[in-house]
Design an enzyme around this catalytic site. Structure first.
Site, PDB file in Angstrom:
ATOM      1  N   ASP A   1       3.582   9.431  -0.800  1.00  0.00           N
ATOM      2  CA  ASP A   1       2.385   8.678  -0.409  1.00  0.00           C
ATOM      3  C   ASP A   1       2.174   7.542  -1.403  1.00  0.00           C
ATOM      4  OD1 ASP A   1       0.105   8.184   1.111  1.00  0.00           O
ATOM      5  OD2 ASP A   1      -0.511  10.283   1.109  1.00  0.00           O
TER       6      ASP A   1
ATOM      7  N   HIS B   1       0.813  -1.219   0.000  1.00  0.00           N
ATOM      8  CA  HIS B   1       0.000   0.000   0.000  1.00  0.00           C
ATOM      9  C   HIS B   1       0.843   1.265   0.000  1.00  0.00           C
ATOM     10  CE1 HIS B   1      -4.090  -1.722   0.769  1.00  0.00           C
ATOM     11  NE2 HIS B   1      -3.329  -2.775   1.029  1.00  0.00           N
TER      12      HIS B   1
HETATM   13  C1  GDG Z   1      -2.133   3.927   3.359  1.00  0.00           C
HETATM   14  C2  GDG Z   1      -1.124   4.606   2.407  1.00  0.00           C
HETATM   15  C3  GDG Z   1      -2.834   4.504   0.587  1.00  0.00           C
HETATM   16  C4  GDG Z   1      -8.763  10.350   7.755  1.00  0.00           C
HETATM   17  N1  GDG Z   1      -9.256  11.121   8.741  1.00  0.00           N
HETATM   18  C5  GDG Z   1     -10.504  10.676   8.982  1.00  0.00           C
HETATM   19  C6  GDG Z   1     -10.758   9.597   8.118  1.00  0.00           C
HETATM   20  N2  GDG Z   1      -9.681   9.425   7.386  1.00  0.00           N
HETATM   21  C7  GDG Z   1      -9.594   8.431   6.298  1.00  0.00           C
HETATM   22  C8  GDG Z   1      -9.598   9.118   4.957  1.00  0.00           C
HETATM   23  C9  GDG Z   1      -8.984   8.044   4.066  1.00  0.00           C
HETATM   24  C10 GDG Z   1      -8.060   7.308   5.031  1.00  0.00           C
HETATM   25  O1  GDG Z   1      -8.419   7.708   6.359  1.00  0.00           O
HETATM   26  C11 GDG Z   1      -6.612   7.716   4.807  1.00  0.00           C
HETATM   27  O2  GDG Z   1      -6.168   7.094   3.654  1.00  0.00           O
HETATM   28  P1  GDG Z   1      -4.885   7.618   2.889  1.00  0.00           P
HETATM   29  O3  GDG Z   1      -4.833   6.916   1.585  1.00  0.00           O
HETATM   30  O4  GDG Z   1      -4.987   9.088   2.731  1.00  0.00           O
HETATM   31  O5  GDG Z   1      -3.630   7.332   3.821  1.00  0.00           O
HETATM   32  P2  GDG Z   1      -3.012   6.180   4.808  1.00  0.00           P
HETATM   33  O6  GDG Z   1      -3.797   6.034   6.051  1.00  0.00           O
HETATM   34  O7  GDG Z   1      -1.592   6.612   5.006  1.00  0.00           O
HETATM   35  O8  GDG Z   1      -3.067   4.809   3.979  1.00  0.00           O
HETATM   36  C12 GDG Z   1      -1.848   5.403   1.344  1.00  0.00           C
HETATM   37  C13 GDG Z   1      -3.719   3.728   1.546  1.00  0.00           C
HETATM   38  O9  GDG Z   1      -2.936   3.041   2.534  1.00  0.00           O
HETATM   39  C14 GDG Z   1      -4.570   2.700   0.802  1.00  0.00           C
HETATM   40  O10 GDG Z   1      -3.779   1.854   0.027  1.00  0.00           O
HETATM   41  O11 GDG Z   1      -3.647   5.320  -0.243  1.00  0.00           O
HETATM   42  O12 GDG Z   1      -0.919   5.963   0.428  1.00  0.00           O
HETATM   43  O13 GDG Z   1      -0.224   5.444   3.139  1.00  0.00           O
HETATM   44  O14 GDG Z   1      -9.954   7.148   3.616  1.00  0.00           O
HETATM   45  O15 GDG Z   1     -10.900   9.474   4.628  1.00  0.00           O
HETATM   46  N3  GDG Z   1     -11.929   8.923   8.088  1.00  0.00           N
HETATM   47  C15 GDG Z   1     -12.892   9.315   8.948  1.00  0.00           C
HETATM   48  N4  GDG Z   1     -12.711  10.361   9.826  1.00  0.00           N
HETATM   49  C16 GDG Z   1     -11.535  11.058   9.877  1.00  0.00           C
HETATM   50  O16 GDG Z   1     -11.384  12.011  10.634  1.00  0.00           O
HETATM   51  N5  GDG Z   1     -14.065   8.671   8.955  1.00  0.00           N
END
Ligand code: GDG
Length: 461
Positions: free
Chosen positions: A364, A156
């Protein structure tokens, strides 16, 4: 249809109603239900002595099997090798990476424990899909336990450039352990290329243009398979009554000001400090915009037991406080910096209320927030996505305003351009972005990976 076994560090089974679930959990749950599969992983709980006892549950038709780990496992494997060694290294932060033998030992031990407890649950025809950097050596540990199933691994996070990976003690053993899988999936071509560069340059092996590597009589296939979001679900969330009410409340509190939104786990890879400094640069260059804009940064804390995460929290408080101190007036606070999480539907409403989505990680794997921001927009009056070139999502979301997050000027200019952008151009950019987010959604991603895996032949005895 083969049964699917998903293995990841943590397991997030459906909670009934999908309102607050991430897209990944929703998509995997549907595939697990269809194939009568199992989701295996760590419960997140600790026990004094590891027993290997499995806790079986069934939630909303999805079977999960979880194990508890010892405190030493949590320290060395999870907080140690996963989050202090591999996470910083794979995000190009070798300055933060800690190379400790005890971490590597704990990582190997926990992967063996996963293999020991999972092995008896596996039936000959099962497809096994292992997720992420916590479990790189699990495939090899299973092969050593006579497991001949088709096994896939999906990373990921980014794969680091060869020269950085060379700083990791035992880098070759880690990479070679991946060859136990039949399919190795990356988010981007950039990551896949870095992997190929290592394999060819460091291990002297040949990788075909079709991504095929022949290793000891077996075939290993490298693919790019960018993860997507539950676009339809997210759109629905943005449209439901709770979200509409939250949207109204948000607009009222914005008081006619244009909102910029950032949503990130509190993590140094997300470039939050650089983002605040870029926004400060924008404020300094555009006094006429003061009182007309504000930045809402939502940053729920994560990995609080790791020092670098405590440090980033302190430094962000200092930077946002300084900027607010310098620019705020009685009626206006330029940065609203919030360290709490919000329910998904409220998040969708906030994205929709924001004129600009500011997604500027320094590095990322993908970044799902960028895609969620796009999915939540009003088609008749969409906002503008400002996206880091160094997010995996930038390979797909070409019509965003792509920026260099290390350059405060570049990001500040993009903010000014986004605020000035006429509606026609906003729509013209949003349409292809939305088409991509809808087409290459999380179900597309999952089916693609599973189809690649199902296409491989079972390992011969
Ligand atoms: C890893 C990789 C890759 C955040 N704050 C709240 C909330 N979130 C949710 C977002 C989003 C998720 O968390 C974060 O996903 P990301 O992709 O931005 O980042 P990572 O956590 O680092 O994830 C990344 C991912 O895996 C999938 O393969 O894209 O690059 O680092 O969905 O919405 N959700 C809620 N409240 C919040 O305050 N409900």
């Amino acid at each position: 249809m083969s049964r699917l076994i998903v293995v990841s560090n943590r397991v997030s089974p459906p909670t009934g109603g999908n309102a607050n679930q991430g897209g990944l959990a929703v998509a995997l749950a549907s595939a697990l239900r269809e194939s009568d599969g199992i989701w295996f992983g760590w419960s997140g709980e600790e026990v004094e002595r590891f027993t290997g006892e499995i806790d079986y549950q069934r939630n909303d038709g999805v079977a999960t099997a979880t194990i508890d780990l010892e405190p030493q496992d949590t320290d060395e494997y999870y907080n140690g090798y996963a989050n202090r060694t591999l996470w910083p290294l794979f995000h190009y932060r070798i300055d933060l990476a800690e190379y400790e033998r005890s971490f590597a030992g704990g990582y190997a031990r926990v992967n063996s424990r996963f293999a020991d407890t999972l092995r008896p649950l596996i039936e000959p025809d099962d497809l096994i899909w292992v997720h992420d950097y916590h479990l790189i050596p699990l495939g090899l540990a299973l092969r050593r336990r006579e497991c001949r199933n088709r096994m896939g691994f999906f990373l990921h996070i980014p794969w680091p450039p060869r020269r950085l990976l060379l700083t990791l003690p035992s880098h070759a053993a880690l990479v070679k352990s991946l060859f136990a899988y039949d399919v190795i999936g990356f988010q981007t071509a950039d990551s896949l290329d870095a992997f190929v560069d290592y394999v060819q340059g460091e291990l002297g092996m040949f990788v075909g243009s079709d991504g095929i590597i022949h290793v000891a009589g077996r075939v290993v296939k490298l693919i790019t398979c960018p993860i997507g979001i539950d676009a339809a679900g997210f759109r629905r969330a943005a449209d439901d009554p709770a979200a509409r009410a939250a949207h109204e409340a948000m607009l009222e509190s914005a008081n006619g000001r244009a909102m910029l939104i950032g949503v990130d786990r509190l993590d140094y890879s997300k470039g939050l400090e650089e983002r605040f400094l870029a926004y400060e640069r924008f404020l300094a260059a555009h006094p006429e915009k003061h009182e007309q804009v504000f930045l809402l940064q939502i940053a729920p804390p994560s990995r609080v037991e790791v020092n670098s995460y405590q440090e980033i929290r302190a430094s962000l408080e200092a930077v946002s406080g300084r900027i607010n101190g310098a620019y705020a007036s009685a009626e206006w606070v330029p940065i609203r910096y919030v360290n709490q999480g919000y329910p998904r539907d409220e998040l969708a409403a906030m994205y929709r209320a924001a004129r600009i989505g500011l997604v500027t990680p320094l590095r990322d794997g993908m970044n799902l927030v960028a895609k969620e921001y796009v999915a939540a927009q009003d088609p008749d009056d969409p906002g503008v996505l400002i996206l880091s070139r160094f997010a995996g999502a930038a390979e797909q979301l070409r019509e965003a305003l792509l920026v260099n997050p290390y350059s405060a000027e570049d990001v500040a200019d993009a903010i000014a351009a986004a605020l000035a952008m006429p509606r026609e151009e906003r729509i013209a950019r949003w349409l292809p972005l939305m088409a991509n987010v809808e087409r290459e959604d999380v179900t597309w991603w999952m089916r693609r990976f599973i189809a690649e895996l199902a296409d491989m032949r079972r390992a011969v005895a």
